[in-house]
Design an enzyme around this catalytic site. Structure first.
Site, PDB file in Angstrom:
ATOM      1  N   ARG A 288     -37.746  80.049  -7.516  1.00 31.94           N
ATOM      2  CA  ARG A 288     -36.613  79.525  -8.280  1.00 31.94           C
ATOM      3  C   ARG A 288     -36.843  79.744  -9.771  1.00 31.94           C
ATOM      4  O   ARG A 288     -37.962  79.594 -10.251  1.00 31.94           O
ATOM      5  CB  ARG A 288     -36.442  78.023  -8.005  1.00 31.94           C
ATOM      6  CG  ARG A 288     -35.601  77.728  -6.790  1.00 31.94           C
ATOM      7  CD  ARG A 288     -35.581  76.287  -6.368  1.00 31.94           C
ATOM      8  NE  ARG A 288     -35.472  75.286  -7.419  1.00 31.94           N
ATOM      9  CZ  ARG A 288     -35.400  73.976  -7.194  1.00 31.94           C
ATOM     10  NH1 ARG A 288     -35.409  73.516  -5.952  1.00 31.94           N
ATOM     11  NH2 ARG A 288     -35.324  73.111  -8.181  1.00 31.94           N
TER      12      ARG A 288
ATOM     13  N   ARG B 191     -38.503  69.004 -16.601  1.00 31.80           N
ATOM     14  CA  ARG B 191     -37.864  68.296 -15.478  1.00 31.80           C
ATOM     15  C   ARG B 191     -38.555  66.957 -15.226  1.00 31.80           C
ATOM     16  O   ARG B 191     -37.910  65.965 -14.886  1.00 31.80           O
ATOM     17  CB  ARG B 191     -37.914  69.166 -14.214  1.00 31.80           C
ATOM     18  CG  ARG B 191     -36.866  70.270 -14.230  1.00 31.80           C
ATOM     19  CD  ARG B 191     -37.179  71.408 -13.285  1.00 31.80           C
ATOM     20  NE  ARG B 191     -37.211  71.052 -11.894  1.00 31.80           N
ATOM     21  CZ  ARG B 191     -37.737  71.836 -10.937  1.00 31.80           C
ATOM     22  NH1 ARG B 191     -38.244  73.006 -11.250  1.00 31.80           N
ATOM     23  NH2 ARG B 191     -37.712  71.443  -9.697  1.00 31.80           N
TER      24      ARG B 191
ATOM     25  N   ARG C 178     -29.121  60.500  -9.577  1.00 33.79           N
ATOM     26  CA  ARG C 178     -30.235  60.737 -10.511  1.00 33.79           C
ATOM     27  C   ARG C 178     -30.086  59.967 -11.809  1.00 33.79           C
ATOM     28  O   ARG C 178     -30.929  60.098 -12.703  1.00 33.79           O
ATOM     29  CB  ARG C 178     -30.318  62.211 -10.859  1.00 33.79           C
ATOM     30  CG  ARG C 178     -31.200  62.953  -9.914  1.00 33.79           C
ATOM     31  CD  ARG C 178     -31.372  64.333 -10.434  1.00 33.79           C
ATOM     32  NE  ARG C 178     -31.423  65.187  -9.302  1.00 33.79           N
ATOM     33  CZ  ARG C 178     -32.340  66.111  -9.099  1.00 33.79           C
ATOM     34  NH1 ARG C 178     -33.245  66.337  -9.981  1.00 33.79           N
ATOM     35  NH2 ARG C 178     -32.326  66.816  -8.028  1.00 33.79           N
TER      36      ARG C 178
ATOM     37  N   ARG D 142     -44.245  77.191  -5.090  1.00 32.96           N
ATOM     38  CA  ARG D 142     -43.151  77.135  -4.098  1.00 32.96           C
ATOM     39  C   ARG D 142     -42.417  78.475  -4.015  1.00 32.96           C
ATOM     40  O   ARG D 142     -42.169  79.132  -5.025  1.00 32.96           O
ATOM     41  CB  ARG D 142     -42.163  76.036  -4.486  1.00 32.96           C
ATOM     42  CG  ARG D 142     -40.894  76.064  -3.623  1.00 32.96           C
ATOM     43  CD  ARG D 142     -40.055  74.844  -3.776  1.00 32.96           C
ATOM     44  NE  ARG D 142     -39.675  74.569  -5.145  1.00 32.96           N
ATOM     45  CZ  ARG D 142     -39.051  73.464  -5.529  1.00 32.96           C
ATOM     46  NH1 ARG D 142     -38.749  72.548  -4.635  1.00 32.96           N
ATOM     47  NH2 ARG D 142     -38.739  73.286  -6.790  1.00 32.96           N
TER      48      ARG D 142
ATOM     49  N   LYS E 226     -38.878  66.022  -1.427  1.00 33.26           N
ATOM     50  CA  LYS E 226     -37.584  65.513  -0.928  1.00 33.26           C
ATOM     51  C   LYS E 226     -36.934  66.528   0.024  1.00 33.26           C
ATOM     52  O   LYS E 226     -36.514  66.183   1.119  1.00 33.26           O
ATOM     53  CB  LYS E 226     -36.624  65.226  -2.104  1.00 33.26           C
ATOM     54  CG  LYS E 226     -37.169  64.234  -3.119  1.00 33.26           C
ATOM     55  CD  LYS E 226     -36.163  63.942  -4.219  1.00 33.26           C
ATOM     56  CE  LYS E 226     -35.846  65.121  -5.121  1.00 33.26           C
ATOM     57  NZ  LYS E 226     -37.003  65.621  -5.911  1.00 33.26           N
TER      58      LYS E 226
HETATM   59  P1  AP5 Z   1     -39.908  70.286  -2.062  1.00 30.86           P
HETATM   60  O1  AP5 Z   1     -39.672  69.613  -0.754  1.00 30.86           O
HETATM   61  O2  AP5 Z   1     -39.166  71.545  -2.332  1.00 30.86           O
HETATM   62  O3  AP5 Z   1     -39.744  69.214  -3.240  1.00 30.86           O
HETATM   63  P2  AP5 Z   1     -38.441  68.550  -3.867  1.00 30.86           P
HETATM   64  O4  AP5 Z   1     -38.760  67.124  -4.125  1.00 30.86           O
HETATM   65  O5  AP5 Z   1     -37.240  68.856  -3.020  1.00 30.86           O
HETATM   66  O6  AP5 Z   1     -38.438  69.340  -5.233  1.00 30.86           O
HETATM   67  P3  AP5 Z   1     -37.281  70.008  -6.096  1.00 30.86           P
HETATM   68  O7  AP5 Z   1     -37.982  70.775  -7.184  1.00 30.86           O
HETATM   69  O8  AP5 Z   1     -36.314  70.784  -5.235  1.00 30.86           O
HETATM   70  O9  AP5 Z   1     -36.593  68.783  -6.660  1.00 30.86           O
HETATM   71  P4  AP5 Z   1     -35.741  68.722  -7.895  1.00 30.86           P
HETATM   72  O10 AP5 Z   1     -35.269  67.332  -7.749  1.00 30.86           O
HETATM   73  O11 AP5 Z   1     -36.369  69.057  -9.184  1.00 30.86           O
HETATM   74  O12 AP5 Z   1     -34.699  69.946  -7.685  1.00 30.86           O
HETATM   75  P5  AP5 Z   1     -33.195  70.002  -7.204  1.00 30.86           P
HETATM   76  O13 AP5 Z   1     -33.007  71.267  -6.501  1.00 30.86           O
HETATM   77  O14 AP5 Z   1     -32.756  68.731  -6.559  1.00 30.86           O
HETATM   78  O15 AP5 Z   1     -41.493  70.569  -2.178  1.00 30.86           O
HETATM   79  C1  AP5 Z   1     -42.025  71.268  -3.283  1.00 30.86           C
HETATM   80  C2  AP5 Z   1     -43.194  72.162  -2.804  1.00 30.86           C
HETATM   81  O16 AP5 Z   1     -44.239  71.313  -2.311  1.00 30.86           O
HETATM   82  C3  AP5 Z   1     -42.838  73.111  -1.658  1.00 30.86           C
HETATM   83  O17 AP5 Z   1     -43.546  74.313  -1.816  1.00 30.86           O
HETATM   84  C4  AP5 Z   1     -43.320  72.368  -0.393  1.00 30.86           C
HETATM   85  O18 AP5 Z   1     -43.664  73.268   0.642  1.00 30.86           O
HETATM   86  C5  AP5 Z   1     -44.515  71.593  -0.929  1.00 30.86           C
HETATM   87  N1  AP5 Z   1     -44.723  70.290  -0.276  1.00 30.86           N
HETATM   88  C6  AP5 Z   1     -43.763  69.351  -0.015  1.00 30.86           C
HETATM   89  N2  AP5 Z   1     -44.331  68.259   0.548  1.00 30.86           N
HETATM   90  C7  AP5 Z   1     -45.661  68.510   0.635  1.00 30.86           C
HETATM   91  C8  AP5 Z   1     -46.777  67.753   1.119  1.00 30.86           C
HETATM   92  N3  AP5 Z   1     -46.639  66.511   1.624  1.00 30.86           N
HETATM   93  N4  AP5 Z   1     -48.009  68.317   1.040  1.00 30.86           N
HETATM   94  C9  AP5 Z   1     -48.169  69.574   0.527  1.00 30.86           C
HETATM   95  N5  AP5 Z   1     -47.161  70.330   0.066  1.00 30.86           N
HETATM   96  C10 AP5 Z   1     -45.917  69.805   0.107  1.00 30.86           C
HETATM   97  O19 AP5 Z   1     -32.435  70.050  -8.626  1.00 30.86           O
HETATM   98  C11 AP5 Z   1     -32.554  71.169  -9.463  1.00 30.86           C
HETATM   99  C12 AP5 Z   1     -31.749  70.934 -10.750  1.00 30.86           C
HETATM  100  O20 AP5 Z   1     -30.362  70.727 -10.422  1.00 30.86           O
HETATM  101  C13 AP5 Z   1     -32.143  69.688 -11.552  1.00 30.86           C
HETATM  102  O21 AP5 Z   1     -33.224  69.945 -12.420  1.00 30.86           O
HETATM  103  C14 AP5 Z   1     -30.836  69.401 -12.309  1.00 30.86           C
HETATM  104  O22 AP5 Z   1     -30.674  70.289 -13.401  1.00 30.86           O
HETATM  105  C15 AP5 Z   1     -29.752  69.757 -11.284  1.00 30.86           C
HETATM  106  N6  AP5 Z   1     -29.344  68.584 -10.475  1.00 30.86           N
HETATM  107  C16 AP5 Z   1     -29.528  68.419  -9.125  1.00 30.86           C
HETATM  108  N7  AP5 Z   1     -29.028  67.243  -8.738  1.00 30.86           N
HETATM  109  C17 AP5 Z   1     -28.538  66.633  -9.849  1.00 30.86           C
HETATM  110  C18 AP5 Z   1     -27.911  65.367 -10.093  1.00 30.86           C
HETATM  111  N8  AP5 Z   1     -27.713  64.477  -9.104  1.00 30.86           N
HETATM  112  N9  AP5 Z   1     -27.566  65.063 -11.366  1.00 30.86           N
HETATM  113  C19 AP5 Z   1     -27.748  65.949 -12.372  1.00 30.86           C
HETATM  114  N10 AP5 Z   1     -28.342  67.160 -12.218  1.00 30.86           N
HETATM  115  C20 AP5 Z   1     -28.729  67.504 -10.965  1.00 30.86           C
END
Ligand code: AP5
Length: 209
Positions: free
Chosen positions: A151, A162, A87, A121, A13
């Site tokens: 992270r 997660r 979410r 990552r 994402k």
């Molecule tokens: P990346 O693009 O970083 O993936 P992502 O989907 O953004 O993953 P996240 O881990 O950031 O998502 P998340 O939803 O768990 O975390 P968030 O920060 O939102 O890609 C991942 C890796 O793969 C990278 O190394 C990239 O280079 C590689 N990659 C990407 N695409 C690729 C491809 N096509 N091919 C090969 N490699 C690829 O949330 C963190 C925490 O915050 C949550 O756990 C929760 O506690 C809290 N939180 C956030 N939002 C909310 C909400 N709305 N409600 C409640 N809690 C929340």
């Protein structure tokens, strides 16, 4: 145009969001980045969110909804690209009351790929750049020269939690948006560039409607 990026942790994402926001002039809003910024500043919200984030649970809806509504207040006329919000169904209902959603891009990726992606990552705390040790320099950000870090929630145990949280609380949004006819699923396991082309094809159609 208001777009949601949906998908499990590590589905890509954040990676796609940066490209889409640039190409389509959208305001990229990542609730994960917003929460990490609150933690870095040591705010009350950051302190309350920290435990949930580090254990792989969702931060409670009331905190998230209050945070995001405040963010919406400061937005201009630009469309929004929502990354990591909503979410839960409660968050989606709160969003419905505030803004019209034009499309939901659902990135689908198998669990074993997710584990490899997240555990390899590295992120740049200075500019938000995202990298992977399999193809990038593991230490230095190529965009700003900052030092890359892992992270605290990017370890196998927390990723498993997660993923469970995603399946029980976020995956129901797939049906929620499919029922509204605005869900577009895209294979997130293809290359970043090819994935971006697929997403662009969907957004071009929307733009020309
Ligand atoms: P990346 O693009 O970083 O993936 P992502 O989907 O953004 O993953 P996240 O881990 O950031 O998502 P998340 O939803 O768990 O975390 P968030 O920060 O939102 O890609 C991942 C890796 O793969 C990278 O190394 C990239 O280079 C590689 N990659 C990407 N695409 C690729 C491809 N096509 N091919 C090969 N490699 C690829 O949330 C963190 C925490 O915050 C949550 O756990 C929760 O506690 C809290 N939180 C956030 N939002 C909310 C909400 N709305 N409600 C409640 N809690 C929340």
């Amino acid at each position: 145009m208001n777009i949601i990026l949906l998908g499990a942790p590590g589905a890509g994402k954040g990676t796609q969001a940066i490209k889409i926001a640039k190409a389509y002039g959208l305001q990229h809003i990542s609730t994960g980045d917003m929460l990490r910024a609150e933690m870095a500043k040591g705010t009350e919200l950051g302190r309350r969110a920290q435990g949930y984030m580090q254990s792989g649970q969702l931060v409670p809806d009331d905190l998230i909804i209050a945070m995001i509504m405040e963010r919406f207040d400061g937005l201009g006329q630009k469309g929004m690209l929502l990354d990591g919000f909503p979410r839960t169904v409660a968050q989606a209902e709160a969003l419905d009351k505030r803004a019209k959603v034009d499309a939901v891009i659902n990135l689908t990726v198998p669990e074993d790929v997710i584990m490899t992606r997240i555990c390899g990552r590295r992120v740049c705390p200075a500019c938000g750049g995202t990298y992977h040790i399999s193809r990038d320099d593991p230490k230095i950000c190529r965009a700003c020269g900052g030092e890359l870090v892992q992270r605290p929630d990017d370890n196998p145990e927390t990723v498993k939690k997660r993923l469970d949280t995603y399946l029980s609380q976020t995956a129901p949004l797939v049906d929620y948006y499919a029922a509204r006819g605005i869900l577009h699923s895209v294979d997130g396991s293809i290359s970043i560039e090819y994935g971006f082309m697929k997403i662009s094809a969907i957004l071009e159609k929307l733009k020309n409607r």
